[in-house]
Design a protein around this motif. Sequence first.
Motif, short mmCIF file in Angstrom:
data_model
loop_
_atom_site.label_atom_id
_atom_site.label_comp_id
_atom_site.label_asym_id
_atom_site.label_seq_id
_atom_site.Cartn_x
_atom_site.Cartn_y
_atom_site.Cartn_z
N PHE A 1 17.10 -1.46 45.16
CA PHE A 1 16.92 -0.03 44.94
C PHE A 1 17.06 0.32 43.46
N ILE A 2 18.08 -0.21 42.82
CA ILE A 2 18.31 0.08 41.39
C ILE A 2 17.15 -0.45 40.55
N CYS A 3 16.72 -1.67 40.83
CA CYS A 3 15.62 -2.27 40.06
C CYS A 3 14.30 -1.54 40.32
N PHE A 4 14.08 -1.11 41.56
CA PHE A 4 12.88 -0.34 41.88
C PHE A 4 12.89 0.99 41.14
N PHE A 5 14.04 1.64 41.11
CA PHE A 5 14.17 2.90 40.36
C PHE A 5 13.90 2.67 38.88
N CYS A 6 14.42 1.58 38.33
CA CYS A 6 14.19 1.25 36.92
C CYS A 6 12.71 1.00 36.66
N ALA A 7 12.03 0.31 37.57
CA ALA A 7 10.60 0.04 37.41
C ALA A 7 9.79 1.33 37.44
N CYS A 8 10.12 2.21 38.38
CA CYS A 8 9.42 3.50 38.48
C CYS A 8 9.66 4.36 37.24
N SER A 9 10.91 4.41 36.79
CA SER A 9 11.21 5.22 35.61
C SER A 9 10.59 4.62 34.36
N ASP A 10 10.49 3.31 34.30
CA ASP A 10 9.84 2.65 33.17
C ASP A 10 8.35 3.01 33.10
N GLU A 11 7.69 2.98 34.23
CA GLU A 11 6.26 3.33 34.26
C GLU A 11 6.07 4.82 33.99
N PHE A 12 6.99 5.64 34.46
CA PHE A 12 6.92 7.08 34.15
C PHE A 12 7.11 7.30 32.65
N HIS A 13 8.04 6.57 32.06
CA HIS A 13 8.29 6.67 30.63
C HIS A 13 7.03 6.30 29.83
N GLN A 14 6.29 5.31 30.29
CA GLN A 14 5.10 4.88 29.58
C GLN A 14 4.00 5.94 29.58
N LEU A 15 4.06 6.90 30.49
CA LEU A 15 3.08 7.99 30.49
C LEU A 15 3.18 8.84 29.23
N PHE A 16 4.35 8.80 28.59
CA PHE A 16 4.59 9.63 27.41
C PHE A 16 4.50 8.84 26.10
N VAL A 17 4.11 7.58 26.17
CA VAL A 17 3.97 6.75 24.98
C VAL A 17 2.48 6.67 24.64
N PHE A 18 2.18 6.85 23.36
CA PHE A 18 0.79 6.88 22.91
C PHE A 18 0.05 5.58 23.28
N GLY A 19 -1.07 5.75 23.96
CA GLY A 19 -1.91 4.62 24.32
C GLY A 19 -1.46 3.84 25.54
N ARG A 20 -0.38 4.25 26.15
CA ARG A 20 0.13 3.54 27.33
C ARG A 20 -0.05 4.41 28.55
N ASP A 21 -0.01 3.78 29.70
CA ASP A 21 -0.06 4.53 30.96
C ASP A 21 0.78 3.80 32.00
N GLY A 22 1.27 4.55 32.95
CA GLY A 22 2.06 3.97 34.02
C GLY A 22 1.14 3.45 35.11
N LYS A 23 1.41 2.26 35.59
CA LYS A 23 0.56 1.64 36.61
C LYS A 23 1.40 1.24 37.82
N PHE A 24 0.85 1.56 39.00
CA PHE A 24 1.51 1.18 40.24
C PHE A 24 1.54 -0.34 40.37
N LEU A 25 0.50 -1.02 39.87
CA LEU A 25 0.46 -2.48 39.91
C LEU A 25 1.65 -3.08 39.17
N ASP A 26 2.01 -2.47 38.04
CA ASP A 26 3.16 -2.97 37.29
C ASP A 26 4.47 -2.81 38.06
N ILE A 27 4.59 -1.72 38.82
CA ILE A 27 5.78 -1.54 39.66
C ILE A 27 5.83 -2.64 40.72
N LEU A 28 4.68 -2.96 41.30
CA LEU A 28 4.64 -4.04 42.30
C LEU A 28 5.01 -5.39 41.68
N ILE A 29 4.53 -5.65 40.47
CA ILE A 29 4.85 -6.90 39.79
C ILE A 29 6.34 -6.94 39.45
#
Length: 154
Positions: A105-133
């Motif tokens: 649960f903690i690692c899944f939350f970290c993965a989701c928050s990491d991908e959400f964080h990437q939505l706000f970084v220039f040129g990056r986007d959050g991907k569901f595939l990355d959460i699965l990986i």
Amino acid sequence: MAIIMMKTNLNLKKLFKFFLFFGCLLLIFYFSSQTSENSLELSSKFSDFLEDVIANYFFLYGFDCSFFVRKLAHFSLYFFLGIITFYLLNEYFSSLIKCFLFTFFICFFCACSDEFHQLFVFGRDGKFLDILIDCSGVLFSFLVLWIIRKRKLP
């Protein structure tokens, strides 16, 4: 005197585990804070080396490894996060199943928050595939931990 020394060692081990956990989270945050250009530059150094090895030993010229290198980075970072989180939480749970569930649960939350964080970084986007990986890296760490525990038991 020996009891005080043992208690101090236990506290130092717990503190070390917390530092490893937060250090791993900071490393993940650092990598996801990089712009797409910086991230590509970093991963291309390793993928260029890997492409040369593949071309020289497997005669596959023009093979692009950058996608696999980037996804392997996700997998391996969360593999180590899973192991570190498990050993951190193992201090507080008597049940192995609960420890695995809370770790996931903690690692899944970290993965989701990491991908959400990437939505706000220039040129990056959050991907569901990355959460699965990321989650597959955590699940693989569970397999490794389970095998290690089975080998220790008589």
